[in-house]
Write a protein that holds these residues in place. Structure first.
Motif, PDB file in Angstrom:
ATOM      1  N   LEU A 135       0.824  -1.205   0.000  1.00 58.80           N
ATOM      2  CA  LEU A 135       0.000   0.000   0.000  1.00 58.80           C
ATOM      3  C   LEU A 135       0.859   1.256   0.000  1.00 58.80           C
ATOM      4  CD1 LEU A 135      -2.781   1.244  -0.009  1.00 58.80           C
ATOM      5  CD2 LEU A 135      -2.877   0.977   2.481  1.00 58.80           C
ATOM      6  N   ALA A 136       1.987   1.220   0.693  1.00 66.37           N
ATOM      7  CA  ALA A 136       2.906   2.364   0.683  1.00 66.37           C
ATOM      8  C   ALA A 136       3.433   2.608  -0.723  1.00 66.37           C
ATOM      9  CB  ALA A 136       4.055   2.120   1.646  1.00 66.37           C
ATOM     10  N   ARG A 137       3.748   1.525  -1.415  1.00 66.24           N
ATOM     11  CA  ARG A 137       4.219   1.645  -2.799  1.00 66.24           C
ATOM     12  C   ARG A 137       3.114   2.224  -3.672  1.00 66.24           C
ATOM     13  NH1 ARG A 137       5.733  -3.512  -3.452  1.00 66.24           N
ATOM     14  NH2 ARG A 137       7.433  -2.992  -2.039  1.00 66.24           N
ATOM     15  N   GLN A 138       1.884   1.752  -3.464  1.00 68.72           N
ATOM     16  CA  GLN A 138       0.751   2.273  -4.232  1.00 68.72           C
ATOM     17  C   GLN A 138       0.545   3.760  -3.953  1.00 68.72           C
ATOM     18  OE1 GLN A 138      -2.981   0.276  -3.511  1.00 68.72           O
ATOM     19  NE2 GLN A 138      -4.141   1.783  -4.708  1.00 68.72           N
ATOM     20  N   LEU A 139       0.670   4.152  -2.693  1.00 75.36           N
ATOM     21  CA  LEU A 139       0.519   5.561  -2.330  1.00 75.36           C
ATOM     22  C   LEU A 139       1.569   6.425  -3.025  1.00 75.36           C
ATOM     23  CD1 LEU A 139      -0.825   7.774  -0.681  1.00 75.36           C
ATOM     24  CD2 LEU A 139       0.518   7.048   1.303  1.00 75.36           C
ATOM     25  N   GLN A 140       2.808   5.927  -3.053  1.00 75.10           N
ATOM     26  CA  GLN A 140       3.881   6.655  -3.739  1.00 75.10           C
ATOM     27  C   GLN A 140       3.564   6.809  -5.228  1.00 75.10           C
ATOM     28  OE1 GLN A 140       6.736   8.313  -2.712  1.00 75.10           O
ATOM     29  NE2 GLN A 140       8.415   6.866  -2.974  1.00 75.10           N
ATOM     30  N   VAL A 141       3.126   5.709  -5.843  1.00 74.73           N
ATOM     31  CA  VAL A 141       2.782   5.734  -7.274  1.00 74.73           C
ATOM     32  C   VAL A 141       1.605   6.677  -7.527  1.00 74.73           C
ATOM     33  CG1 VAL A 141       1.859   4.333  -9.173  1.00 74.73           C
ATOM     34  CG2 VAL A 141       3.728   3.452  -7.765  1.00 74.73           C
ATOM     35  N   GLU A 142       0.600   6.626  -6.650  1.00 75.11           N
ATOM     36  CA  GLU A 142      -0.567   7.500  -6.799  1.00 75.11           C
ATOM     37  C   GLU A 142      -0.164   8.972  -6.713  1.00 75.11           C
ATOM     38  OE1 GLU A 142      -3.736   6.925  -7.420  1.00 75.11           O
ATOM     39  OE2 GLU A 142      -3.899   4.758  -7.227  1.00 75.11           O
ATOM     40  N   MET A 143       0.687   9.296  -5.765  1.00 76.79           N
ATOM     41  CA  MET A 143       1.118  10.693  -5.626  1.00 76.79           C
ATOM     42  C   MET A 143       1.814  11.182  -6.888  1.00 76.79           C
ATOM     43  SD  MET A 143       2.502  11.351  -1.767  1.00 76.79           S
ATOM     44  CE  MET A 143       3.221  12.887  -2.341  1.00 76.79           C
ATOM     45  N   ILE A 144       2.749  10.384  -7.377  1.00 74.53           N
ATOM     46  CA  ILE A 144       3.491  10.768  -8.582  1.00 74.53           C
ATOM     47  C   ILE A 144       2.548  10.825  -9.784  1.00 74.53           C
ATOM     48  CG2 ILE A 144       5.293  10.033 -10.198  1.00 74.53           C
ATOM     49  CD1 ILE A 144       6.765   8.836  -7.718  1.00 74.53           C
ATOM     50  N   GLY A 145       1.697   9.805  -9.894  1.00 72.98           N
ATOM     51  CA  GLY A 145       0.795   9.737 -11.033  1.00 72.98           C
ATOM     52  C   GLY A 145      -0.267  10.827 -11.026  1.00 72.98           C
ATOM     53  N   LEU A 146      -0.841  11.107  -9.854  1.00 72.18           N
ATOM     54  CA  LEU A 146      -1.870  12.137  -9.774  1.00 72.18           C
ATOM     55  C   LEU A 146      -1.306  13.522 -10.061  1.00 72.18           C
ATOM     56  CD1 LEU A 146      -4.040  10.909  -6.760  1.00 72.18           C
ATOM     57  CD2 LEU A 146      -4.699  11.011  -9.175  1.00 72.18           C
ATOM     58  N   ARG A 147      -0.063  13.748  -9.662  1.00 71.57           N
ATOM     59  CA  ARG A 147       0.564  15.039  -9.986  1.00 71.57           C
ATOM     60  C   ARG A 147       0.709  15.172 -11.500  1.00 71.57           C
ATOM     61  NH1 ARG A 147       5.232  16.015  -5.355  1.00 71.57           N
ATOM     62  NH2 ARG A 147       4.428  18.093  -4.957  1.00 71.57           N
ATOM     63  N   SER A 148       1.144  14.100 -12.149  1.00 73.83           N
ATOM     64  CA  SER A 148       1.288  14.131 -13.609  1.00 73.83           C
ATOM     65  C   SER A 148      -0.073  14.291 -14.281  1.00 73.83           C
ATOM     66  CB  SER A 148       1.966  12.846 -14.102  1.00 73.83           C
ATOM     67  OG  SER A 148       3.266  12.747 -13.579  1.00 73.83           O
ATOM     68  N   TYR A 149      -1.080  13.590 -13.759  1.00 72.93           N
ATOM     69  CA  TYR A 149      -2.430  13.680 -14.315  1.00 72.93           C
ATOM     70  C   TYR A 149      -2.979  15.098 -14.183  1.00 72.93           C
ATOM     71  CZ  TYR A 149      -7.377  12.695 -15.080  1.00 72.93           C
ATOM     72  OH  TYR A 149      -8.669  12.709 -15.562  1.00 72.93           O
ATOM     73  N   LEU A 150      -2.754  15.705 -13.024  1.00 73.81           N
ATOM     74  CA  LEU A 150      -3.233  17.075 -12.820  1.00 73.81           C
ATOM     75  C   LEU A 150      -2.541  18.034 -13.772  1.00 73.81           C
ATOM     76  CD1 LEU A 150      -5.004  18.995 -11.179  1.00 73.81           C
ATOM     77  CD2 LEU A 150      -3.137  19.197  -9.523  1.00 73.81           C
ATOM     78  N   ARG A 151      -1.255  17.811 -13.984  1.00 73.39           N
ATOM     79  CA  ARG A 151      -0.517  18.673 -14.923  1.00 73.39           C
ATOM     80  C   ARG A 151      -1.061  18.517 -16.338  1.00 73.39           C
ATOM     81  NH1 ARG A 151       6.002  18.670 -16.229  1.00 73.39           N
ATOM     82  NH2 ARG A 151       6.018  20.677 -17.246  1.00 73.39           N
ATOM     83  N   ALA A 152      -1.407  17.273 -16.686  1.00 70.66           N
ATOM     84  CA  ALA A 152      -1.868  17.001 -18.048  1.00 70.66           C
ATOM     85  C   ALA A 152      -3.284  17.481 -18.294  1.00 70.66           C
ATOM     86  CB  ALA A 152      -1.777  15.497 -18.328  1.00 70.66           C
TER      87      ALA A 152
END
Length: 197
Positions: free
Chosen positions: A157-174
């Motif tokens: 879950l910690a790994r998923q949280l890290q991926v979500e944070m990175i991914g959501l930032r990229s998604y918001l930028r896009a």
């Protein structure tokens, strides 16, 4: 008498962090640094050893700042999952207008650095791993407190949280879709809480 630093190290690191976060390591010139932190090249070298040395310290400073913000959110919310959600909202949504880049500085640096900067690359990976471990410890505490199902793997879950944070930032930028990002961040843990279907 020994020479003492005649500058505010924290202020220098704050300014250097904003500059590196905005422009990236390679695009930041010595002249850019001089202007941003108001230090001459000789003083930068004396204090940090090199541009790489300053960047390494910036990476640690950024990571420590994020960790302190997480601790503050946890303290203010009381419940661990509420603190993690608040932290996500702050990082993803509230910082958007003030942050030099929508992307995480560590993730941005990983995408920019190459094997020619092996030490900085290794340092960045280690700091991301430390962030993930920090999440794991808090998620383990959430399981112990009954906020998360005992069946949850805190490391995964910690790994998923890290991926979500990175991914959501990229998604918001896009996309700029703040509502979607807010919903995804708020619902991240819902399926894993006791009593959820």
């Amino acid at each position: 008498m020994a020479n003492t630093a005649k500058f505010d190290r924290r202020q220098v690191l704050e300014r250097a962090t904003r500059l590196f976060w905005q422009k990236g390591f390679h695009a930041t010139s010595t002249r850019d640094l001089q202007q941003a932190i108001d230090m001459r090249p000789g003083s930068i070298y004396a204090a940090f050893g090199s541009k790489s040395g300053l960047f390494r310290e910036v990476l640690h400073f950024y990571t420590e700042e994020m960790s302190e913000r997480l601790q503050q959110c946890l303290a203010e919310e009381g419940a661990i999952l509420d603190g993690l959600r608040t932290f996500l909202r702050q990082i993803l949504l509230q910082d958007g207008d003030n942050a030099p880049s929508e992307l995480c500085l560590l993730a941005k640096s990983l995408s920019e650095l190459d094997e020619g900067e092996a030490e900085l690359l290794s340092e960045t990976r280690a700091l991301l791993a430390a962030t993930e471990e920090n999440f794991r410890c808090h998620l383990q505490s959430a399981i112990a407190a009954g906020e998360l199902s005992a069946q949850v793997d805190p490391g995964l879950l910690a790994r998923q949280l890290q991926v979500e944070m990175i991914g959501l930032r990229s998604y918001l930028r896009a996309t700029g879709d703040r509502d979607a990002v807010r919903e995804l961040a708020d619902n991240l843990f819902a399926p894993l809480q006791p009593g959820s279907q």
